[in-house]
Design an enzyme around this catalytic site. Structure first.
Site, PDB file in Angstrom:
ATOM      1  N   LYS A 189       1.086  -1.042   0.200  1.00  0.00           N
ATOM      2  CA  LYS A 189      -0.160  -0.036   0.259  1.00  0.00           C
ATOM      3  C   LYS A 189       0.838   1.103  -0.035  1.00  0.00           C
ATOM      4  O   LYS A 189       1.399   1.751   0.825  1.00  0.00           O
ATOM      5  CB  LYS A 189      -0.560   0.006   1.247  1.00  0.00           C
ATOM      6  CG  LYS A 189      -2.442   0.452   1.188  1.00  0.00           C
ATOM      7  CD  LYS A 189      -2.441   2.081   1.193  1.00  0.00           C
ATOM      8  CE  LYS A 189      -1.676   2.462   1.933  1.00  0.00           C
ATOM      9  NZ  LYS A 189      -1.692   4.521   1.704  1.00  0.00           N
ATOM     10  N   GLU A 265       8.972   0.829  10.654  1.00  0.00           N
ATOM     11  CA  GLU A 265      10.221   2.389  11.195  1.00  0.00           C
ATOM     12  C   GLU A 265       9.879   3.455  10.865  1.00  0.00           C
ATOM     13  O   GLU A 265       9.063   3.579   9.882  1.00  0.00           O
ATOM     14  CB  GLU A 265      10.507   1.748  10.230  1.00  0.00           C
ATOM     15  CG  GLU A 265      10.196   0.203   9.323  1.00  0.00           C
ATOM     16  CD  GLU A 265      11.477  -0.870   9.294  1.00  0.00           C
ATOM     17  OE1 GLU A 265      12.140  -0.352   8.951  1.00  0.00           O
ATOM     18  OE2 GLU A 265      10.986  -1.979   9.070  1.00  0.00           O
ATOM     19  N   CYS A 300      14.218  10.315   6.766  1.00  0.00           N
ATOM     20  CA  CYS A 300      13.552  10.003   7.788  1.00  0.00           C
ATOM     21  C   CYS A 300      15.386  10.804   8.666  1.00  0.00           C
ATOM     22  O   CYS A 300      15.465  10.687   9.021  1.00  0.00           O
ATOM     23  CB  CYS A 300      13.172   8.100   7.694  1.00  0.00           C
ATOM     24  SG  CYS A 300      14.267   7.622   6.827  1.00  0.00           S
ATOM     25  N   GLU A 399       9.583  16.552  14.040  1.00  0.00           N
ATOM     26  CA  GLU A 399      10.037  15.895  13.153  1.00  0.00           C
ATOM     27  C   GLU A 399       9.207  16.872  11.632  1.00  0.00           C
ATOM     28  O   GLU A 399       8.400  17.653  12.008  1.00  0.00           O
ATOM     29  CB  GLU A 399       9.647  14.376  12.957  1.00  0.00           C
ATOM     30  CG  GLU A 399      10.790  14.902  11.132  1.00  0.00           C
ATOM     31  CD  GLU A 399       9.862  13.060  10.304  1.00  0.00           C
ATOM     32  OE1 GLU A 399       8.601  12.731  10.595  1.00  0.00           O
ATOM     33  OE2 GLU A 399      10.692  11.769  10.065  1.00  0.00           O
TER      34      GLU A 399
HETATM   35  P1  NAD Z   1       2.626   8.860   6.876  1.00  0.00           P
HETATM   36  O1  NAD Z   1       2.424   8.459   8.566  1.00  0.00           O
HETATM   37  O2  NAD Z   1       1.544  10.251   7.316  1.00  0.00           O
HETATM   38  O3  NAD Z   1       2.335   8.005   6.345  1.00  0.00           O
HETATM   39  C1  NAD Z   1       2.970   6.423   5.927  1.00  0.00           C
HETATM   40  C2  NAD Z   1       1.872   5.423   5.074  1.00  0.00           C
HETATM   41  O4  NAD Z   1       0.735   5.222   5.903  1.00  0.00           O
HETATM   42  C3  NAD Z   1       1.159   6.371   4.271  1.00  0.00           C
HETATM   43  O5  NAD Z   1       0.915   5.183   3.502  1.00  0.00           O
HETATM   44  C4  NAD Z   1      -0.622   6.775   4.364  1.00  0.00           C
HETATM   45  O6  NAD Z   1      -0.916   6.951   3.178  1.00  0.00           O
HETATM   46  C5  NAD Z   1      -0.647   5.125   5.442  1.00  0.00           C
HETATM   47  N1  NAD Z   1      -2.157   6.043   6.418  1.00  0.00           N
HETATM   48  C6  NAD Z   1      -2.126   7.429   7.080  1.00  0.00           C
HETATM   49  N2  NAD Z   1      -3.042   6.765   7.848  1.00  0.00           N
HETATM   50  C7  NAD Z   1      -2.572   5.598   8.469  1.00  0.00           C
HETATM   51  C8  NAD Z   1      -3.902   4.958   8.933  1.00  0.00           C
HETATM   52  N3  NAD Z   1      -4.962   5.508   9.715  1.00  0.00           N
HETATM   53  N4  NAD Z   1      -4.150   3.014   8.382  1.00  0.00           N
HETATM   54  C9  NAD Z   1      -3.306   2.738   7.754  1.00  0.00           C
HETATM   55  N5  NAD Z   1      -2.076   3.735   6.949  1.00  0.00           N
HETATM   56  C10 NAD Z   1      -1.891   5.071   7.000  1.00  0.00           C
HETATM   57  O7  NAD Z   1       4.036   9.586   6.457  1.00  0.00           O
HETATM   58  P2  NAD Z   1       4.068   9.987   5.385  1.00  0.00           P
HETATM   59  O8  NAD Z   1       4.246  11.451   5.601  1.00  0.00           O
HETATM   60  O9  NAD Z   1       3.963   9.189   4.371  1.00  0.00           O
HETATM   61  O10 NAD Z   1       5.776   9.780   5.843  1.00  0.00           O
HETATM   62  C11 NAD Z   1       6.740  10.212   5.988  1.00  0.00           C
HETATM   63  C12 NAD Z   1       7.254  10.009   7.060  1.00  0.00           C
HETATM   64  O11 NAD Z   1       7.703   8.949   7.221  1.00  0.00           O
HETATM   65  C13 NAD Z   1       8.284  10.603   8.134  1.00  0.00           C
HETATM   66  O12 NAD Z   1       7.725  10.612   9.832  1.00  0.00           O
HETATM   67  C14 NAD Z   1       9.650   9.958   8.242  1.00  0.00           C
HETATM   68  O13 NAD Z   1      10.757  10.021   9.503  1.00  0.00           O
HETATM   69  C15 NAD Z   1       9.135   8.392   7.858  1.00  0.00           C
HETATM   70  N6  NAD Z   1      10.205   7.649   7.478  1.00  0.00           N
HETATM   71  C16 NAD Z   1      10.541   6.479   8.251  1.00  0.00           C
HETATM   72  C17 NAD Z   1      11.416   6.388   7.516  1.00  0.00           C
HETATM   73  C18 NAD Z   1      12.581   4.810   8.339  1.00  0.00           C
HETATM   74  O14 NAD Z   1      13.108   4.293   8.048  1.00  0.00           O
HETATM   75  N7  NAD Z   1      12.718   4.406   9.906  1.00  0.00           N
HETATM   76  C19 NAD Z   1      12.299   5.836   6.295  1.00  0.00           C
HETATM   77  C20 NAD Z   1      10.851   6.917   5.197  1.00  0.00           C
HETATM   78  C21 NAD Z   1      10.223   7.884   5.913  1.00  0.00           C
END
Ligand code: NAD
Length: 495
Positions: A189, A265, A300, A399
């Site tokens: 997804k 993660e 991240c 962040e």
């Molecule tokens: P997000 O948490 O908003 O979304 C991540 C994913 O979750 C997306 O596919 C989104 O559609 C889905 N999602 C959102 N709400 C949901 C829900 N209620 N139920 C199920 N799925 C849901 O994050 P983002 O804005 O896409 O990405 C940025 C974040 O990701 C930052 O915090 C960044 O630090 C983190 N990140 C972490 C790593 C790592 O390896 N630790 C790597 C890349 C990004």
């Protein structure tokens, strides 16, 4: 590397496939709903993307389960799965430029980063993981002679992977490579903000020989497709990369449903510590700029908190400001661009709010500043550096996920370690020193999953990637990633 004109020409040629890929076919969402994919550099619509929800999730999960139970993938010898995944790696390599353009168009990343980092890293992860899977042995327990105790790793079953928008192809491959190699059926997804490259990846997967139902891709808004996957009683493992807030929700959904294993993660606010015995201040400053401005700070592991030892702060800041000049935001498709556009308007507004907050909290703008959005001109933000920063400020603690660097200082090693650890996240940390003992001492004391000494962001497929504290606990890459997608099975045989 192609020229700007060649990248633009390719961007006009690539197929923009927005339908979901379920059971080996592209399909519209059952509801018929779509959402637009917008190019953040131009604000133009690229295409419509299927907005999947619970009905599509049911279809994908039942296809995944059926494929898993049939053994069409799960029962293949590891060496046979390896060959198919290696073919997929070859196809990703062959279509690398096309995949690079898709992500660049969809989320504003400089094409040079796609070609230099995301695509080669994705290929390497696929190849390395595929190659590892037929070299892993089970165990025989040291029992008495009247029994045989076997310990083996079994595929977990149906894996859902939910990924973020900042490295769309690479984050997806970090999850699907080990999950597929281990014999699972996988439903990916992607983020609603950047789904195009992985829809193409699904097609390449089929071409490589992955059987129908074993790898599906469901675009959709998080609270529809993602939540339905997380609550589904027939999903065995949920592997997530994204924000800490959503990671917490997914753990709740698992608790409300079938106790599926959830691997998180999540976010980061990584520190960089520069000690006065740093051997190359210009190099450290240039890396400090790269660590916050590459991919527009939407990383991240971005080192968004920089702490410099007081005795070298002035000299270091000068070098940093010089290095930051290379990151003027420009057209992501130009090969010389080092900083592209932020992913969308909401992200631009968040970044603008945090820069204003930094000013209100007493930070000193050394370069950049609050961006002014010009409608129709894309979501570009200048590299922004805020001095006089300290840990009592919200913009230093939270962040931001944009090109905003907080610069503070420390007087000695103990204070540096305290400042680095005084944060809810624990993903990465970068330490600059010429003193080997200090490098080890500080690395041990820093609360983070990864520490880079005299560098930032280093690592390859052999090294696990992940964090501690609110950055989560899952690990991508290396053999450790396979642990997320397998169950331990013991068989006790009376002889
Ligand atoms: P997000 O948490 O908003 O979304 C991540 C994913 O979750 C997306 O596919 C989104 O559609 C889905 N999602 C959102 N709400 C949901 C829900 N209620 N139920 C199920 N799925 C849901 O994050 P983002 O804005 O896409 O990405 C940025 C974040 O990701 C930052 O915090 C960044 O630090 C983190 N990140 C972490 C790593 C790592 O390896 N630790 C790597 C890349 C990004």
């Amino acid at each position: 590397m192609k020229t700007s004109a060649e990248w633009i020409a390719l961007s006009e040629l690539v197929t923009l496939q927005g339908r979901a890929f379920i059971a080996g076919q592209f399909r519209s969402a059952v509801s018929g709903e779509t959402f637009p994919a917008i190019n953040p550099a131009t604000e133009q619509k690229l295409t419509d993307v299927a907005s999947c929800d619970a009905a599509d999730v049911d279809m994908a999960v039942s296809a995944a389960r059926e494929a898993f139970v049939s053994g069409v993938w799960s029962d293949l010898a590891p060496g046979d799965r390896k060959r198919i995944l290696l073919r997929l790696a070859d196809l990703v390599e062959k279509h690398g430029d096309e995949l690079a353009v898709l992500d660049s168009l969809d989320m504003g990343k400089p094409i040079s980063e796609m070609v230099g980092i995301d695509v080669p890293d994705s290929i390497d992860c696929l190849r390395w993981t595929a190659e590892s899977i037929d070299k892993l042995y089970g165990e025989i327990a040291p029992t008495g002679n009247d029994t045989l105790g076997l310990i083996s790793h079994e595929p977990a079953g149906v894996v859902a992977a939910i990924t973020p928008w900042n490295y769309p192809l690479m984050m997806a491959i970090w999850k699907i490579a080990p999950a597929l190699a281990a014999g699972n059926s996988v439903i990916l997804k992607p983020s609603e903000k950047s789904a195009l490259s992985v829809l193409r990846l699904a097609e390449l997967g089929k071409k490589a020989g992955i059987p129908d139902g074993v790898f599906s891709v469901l675009p959709g808004f998080g609270h529809t497709a993602g939540k339905a996957l997380a609550l589904h009683n027939d999903v065995d493992v949920l592997a997530f990369t994204g924000s800490s807030r959503v990671g917490g929700l997914l753990m709740e959904y698992a608790g409300q449903s079938n106790l599926k294993r959830v691997w998180i993660e999540a976010g980061g606010k990584s520190p960089m510590l520069v000690f006065e015995d740093c051997e190359d201040i210009e190099k450290a400053a240039s890396m400090a700029a790269a660590a916050i401005f590459s991919n527009q700070g939407e990383v991240c592991i971005a080192c968004s908190r920089l702490y410099v030892q007081s005795s070298i702060r002035e000299r270091f800041t000068e070098a940093l400001l010089e290095a930051a000049k290379a990151y003027q935001p420009q057209d992501p498709l130009h090969p010389d661009t080092r900083m592209g556009a932020l992913v969308d308007k909401a992200q631009l507004e968040t970044v603008a709010r945090y820069i204003q907050l930094a000013i209100d909290e007493g930070g000193q703008v050394l370069t950049g500043g609050v961006p002014e959005a010009v409608p129709g001109q894309g979501y570009f933000v200048e590299p922004t550096i805020i001095g006089e920063a300290h840990n009592g400020m919200r913009f230093v603690q939270e962040e931001i996920f944009g090109p905003v660097l907080a610069v503070g200082e420390f007087s000695d090693e103990a204070e540096a370690i305290h400042l680095a650890n005084d944060n809810r996240y624990g993903l990465g940390a970068s330490v600059w020193t010429g003193n080997l003992s200090r490098a080890h001492r500080v690395s041990r004391k820093i609360q983070s999953g990864m520490v880079w000494v005299n560098g930032w962001g280093g690592g390859d497929s052999t090294m696990p990637f992940g964090g501690v504290k609110a950055s989560g606990y899952g690990r991508d890459k290396s053999l450790h990633a396979l642990e997320k997608y397998t169950d331990l099975k013991t068989v006790w045989i009376s002889l």
